[in-house]
Write a protein that holds these residues in place. Structure first.
Motif, PDB file in Angstrom:
ATOM      1  N   THR A  22      26.718  36.291  53.174  1.00  0.00           N
ATOM      2  CA  THR A  22      27.859  37.045  52.669  1.00  0.00           C
ATOM      3  C   THR A  22      27.618  37.375  51.190  1.00  0.00           C
ATOM      4  N   PRO A  23      27.833  38.634  50.794  1.00  0.00           N
ATOM      5  CA  PRO A  23      27.657  38.969  49.373  1.00  0.00           C
ATOM      6  C   PRO A  23      28.781  38.407  48.497  1.00  0.00           C
ATOM      7  N   HIS A  24      28.423  38.058  47.281  1.00  0.00           N
ATOM      8  CA  HIS A  24      29.387  37.575  46.280  1.00  0.00           C
ATOM      9  C   HIS A  24      29.254  38.410  45.012  1.00  0.00           C
TER      10      HIS A  24
ATOM     11  N   TYR B 151      33.214  47.698  44.499  1.00  0.00           N
ATOM     12  CA  TYR B 151      32.117  48.670  44.619  1.00  0.00           C
ATOM     13  C   TYR B 151      30.775  47.954  44.800  1.00  0.00           C
ATOM     14  N   LEU B 152      30.529  46.952  43.961  1.00  0.00           N
ATOM     15  CA  LEU B 152      29.244  46.243  44.035  1.00  0.00           C
ATOM     16  C   LEU B 152      29.089  45.505  45.367  1.00  0.00           C
ATOM     17  N   LEU B 153      30.198  44.979  45.889  1.00  0.00           N
ATOM     18  CA  LEU B 153      30.134  44.328  47.211  1.00  0.00           C
ATOM     19  C   LEU B 153      29.767  45.352  48.289  1.00  0.00           C
ATOM     20  N   LEU B 154      30.395  46.538  48.206  1.00  0.00           N
ATOM     21  CA  LEU B 154      30.112  47.558  49.230  1.00  0.00           C
ATOM     22  C   LEU B 154      28.667  48.063  49.131  1.00  0.00           C
TER      23      LEU B 154
ATOM     24  N   ASP C 276      23.627  38.792  48.000  1.00  0.00           N
ATOM     25  CA  ASP C 276      23.272  38.168  46.731  1.00  0.00           C
ATOM     26  C   ASP C 276      24.541  37.751  45.985  1.00  0.00           C
ATOM     27  N   VAL C 277      24.317  37.005  44.900  1.00  0.00           N
ATOM     28  CA  VAL C 277      25.414  36.716  43.983  1.00  0.00           C
ATOM     29  C   VAL C 277      25.195  37.587  42.749  1.00  0.00           C
ATOM     30  N   GLU C 278      26.104  38.537  42.531  1.00  0.00           N
ATOM     31  CA  GLU C 278      25.997  39.416  41.370  1.00  0.00           C
ATOM     32  C   GLU C 278      27.118  39.089  40.397  1.00  0.00           C
ATOM     33  N   ASN C 279      26.892  39.487  39.154  1.00  0.00           N
ATOM     34  CA  ASN C 279      27.827  39.099  38.104  1.00  0.00           C
ATOM     35  C   ASN C 279      28.368  40.336  37.392  1.00  0.00           C
ATOM     36  N   GLU C 280      29.574  40.717  37.732  1.00  0.00           N
ATOM     37  CA  GLU C 280      30.231  41.851  37.070  1.00  0.00           C
ATOM     38  C   GLU C 280      30.791  41.443  35.714  1.00  0.00           C
ATOM     39  N   TYR C 281      30.950  40.126  35.511  1.00  0.00           N
ATOM     40  CA  TYR C 281      31.682  39.607  34.342  1.00  0.00           C
ATOM     41  C   TYR C 281      30.714  38.922  33.378  1.00  0.00           C
ATOM     42  N   ALA C 282      29.547  39.554  33.168  1.00  0.00           N
ATOM     43  CA  ALA C 282      28.501  38.924  32.357  1.00  0.00           C
ATOM     44  C   ALA C 282      28.951  38.705  30.916  1.00  0.00           C
ATOM     45  N   ARG C 283      29.995  39.423  30.476  1.00  0.00           N
ATOM     46  CA  ARG C 283      30.444  39.213  29.094  1.00  0.00           C
ATOM     47  C   ARG C 283      31.033  37.825  28.907  1.00  0.00           C
ATOM     48  N   ALA C 284      31.392  37.160  30.014  1.00  0.00           N
ATOM     49  CA  ALA C 284      31.987  35.814  29.887  1.00  0.00           C
ATOM     50  C   ALA C 284      31.388  34.790  30.839  1.00  0.00           C
TER      51      ALA C 284
END
Lengths: 77, 358
Positions: free
Chosen positions: B207-209, B224-227, B236-244
């Motif tokens: 399952t994507p995260h 959007y990134l999940l889709l 994969d595990v992606e990080n949309e919130y890299a600023r924190a």
């Protein structure tokens, strides 16, 4: 519960920082971060839990800019 | 630092929404779950679901710490308060109903129940010589603040820990057979634990995260990134919130947690025991563990479990299996002024948020 708001460290006294939110200043504990004056931190229940970094976010910002640029171009056509 | 930039540009939001609709086409119904009351608040207050095509559901999982705190532990806090101990807790925990009433009822009967914004306020009360038990609720975002308090070994102070951790709860949802096509991981939990604890989950359950921040644009970007991951067959595990959020998380906070707490199996209200999801105070700090420090007082505590109102659907709500309007009690028998289930009580409860924003 996990609401946390970014603010700027303007003063540090021992493990307590003075955090500025556009002029409103509150104190927050700094035990959990290695923060310096000038850093932006996220504060949760009275503790700074992380230092914000726009550098680490470059990839996210680039994606937003790409989408924004596409949207602007689309709007003008 | 600008904290809001492209993320709230209406043209960019519209473009993102258009791309999401395109990606969702021909993929059947997709269910994406977040596990954070603050995400639900961002989604509902901004009307974000209206930016998604009908085939994409964004559901709320067990992400409200007040909602999932077992009644029996609230009962313990009431018991302590009624036996002369000052108890401190975060705001909306005070009105959560149990078979023995709420902490607010105990306060009305004369018990010393105080609402605090953070654990430092509880320490300040204890520093004046008042015996204090702090109700240690919350996920990984809050746990290290309890750790710092324990490590100070303050006089007159203990914590009743009902802290819980998120990754075991996600594994539980998978094992329980909940059909979720992608997870939006909670940004501030991940500020502490990082993105890595989700990697074994993404691999094991295919399952994507995506870790997301708390502006509406953050959540829409995560969708959007999940889709994109779903379209590309990735998990994969992606990080949309890299600023924190850094991949390794906040290692200082993790060290505080490791020194003071150990993982245990623990119940979640309206769910079941979830293996490894609780955090018990380590023996080294047991003078500040309310279960040990007040063991004599608590030996007279007894608890009659009740059957939750048969019509209340909080249990389904907490696993994303229904939405507030599927519950026959929502908005009629159950309102924020007169709540039946915990999802209506907490300001982070899915029903409370749905009621407030219509």
């Amino acid at each position: 519960m996990c609401l946390a708001v970014p603010g700027k460290v303007v003063e540090i006294r021992d493990a307590v920082g003075v955090i500025d939110y556009d002029g409103v200043r509150i104190e927050a504990r700094l035990d959990l971060v290695d923060a310096s004056v000038g850093d932006y931190v996220i504060v949760h229940t009275g503790f700074a839990i992380e230092i914000l970094s726009e550098e680490d976010a470059e990839e996210s910002i680039a994606l937003w800019k790409e989408i924004e640029a596409y949207a602007d171009k689309d709007g003008k056509e | 630092m600008q904290t809001k930039t492209e993320r709230n540009n209406p043209a960019a939001i519209a473009e993102l929404s258009r791309r999401i609709a395109l990606l969702a086409e021909g993929r059947g119904h997709l269910t994406l779950m977040h596990v954070c009351g603050t995400h639900e608040h961002a989604i509902v207050s901004s009307g974000l679901r209206s930016f998604l095509p009908p085939s994409v559901s964004l559901v709320s999982g067990p992400g409200c710490p007040v909602c999932i705190t077992p009644e029996e532990d609230i009962g313990r806090m009431i018991h302590l308060a009624e036996h002369g101990v000052t108890v401190t807790t975060f705001g909306d925990m005070v009105t959560i109903p149990t078979t023995q009433g709420s902490l607010a009822d105990a306060r009305a009967r004369g018990a010393d129940v105080r609402v605090v914004y953070g654990i430092a306020q509880s320490l300040a009360i204890a520093a004046q010589g008042t015996e204090v038990v702090h109700f240690g609720i919350g996920f990984e975002t809050t746990v290290p603040t309890s750790s710092v308090a324990l490590e100070a070994r303050p006089d007159c102070f203990s914590i009743l820990s009902v802290h819980r951790t998120i990754p075991p709860a996600l594994a539980f949802l998978h094992e329980a057979g909940i059909a979720v096509d992608g997870f939006i991981d909670p940004g501030h939990v991940c500020s502490i634990i990082g993105t890595r604890p989700f990697e074994p989950l993404a691999r094991r359950y295919k399952t994507p995260h995506v870790v997301a921040g708390f502006e509406p644009g953050d959540v829409l970007m995560a969708v959007y990134l999940l889709l994109v991951q779903i379209a590309e067959g990735r998990h994969d595990v992606e990080n949309e919130y890299a600023r924190a959020v850094r991949p390794e998380g906040n290692v200082i906070a993790q060290a505080h947690m490791e020194r003071t707490f150990e993982s245990v199996d623990a119940p979640w209200r309206a769910l079941h025991d979830i293996p490894g999801s609780g955090l018990a105070i380590r023996r080294t700090y047991r003078e500040h563990d309310a279960l040990w420090r007040h063991r004599d007082l608590l030996s007279s505590f007894s608890w009659e479990p009740r059957h939750d109102d048969a019509d209340c659907r909080c249990a389904d709500m907490l696993v994303g299996a229904c939405s507030p309007r599927d519950c026959p009690l929502f908005g009629s028998a159950c309102t924020p002024d007169s709540p039946i289930g915990p999802c209506m009580v907490s300001i982070e409860g899915t029903c409370n948020i749905a009621y407030k924003y219509g």
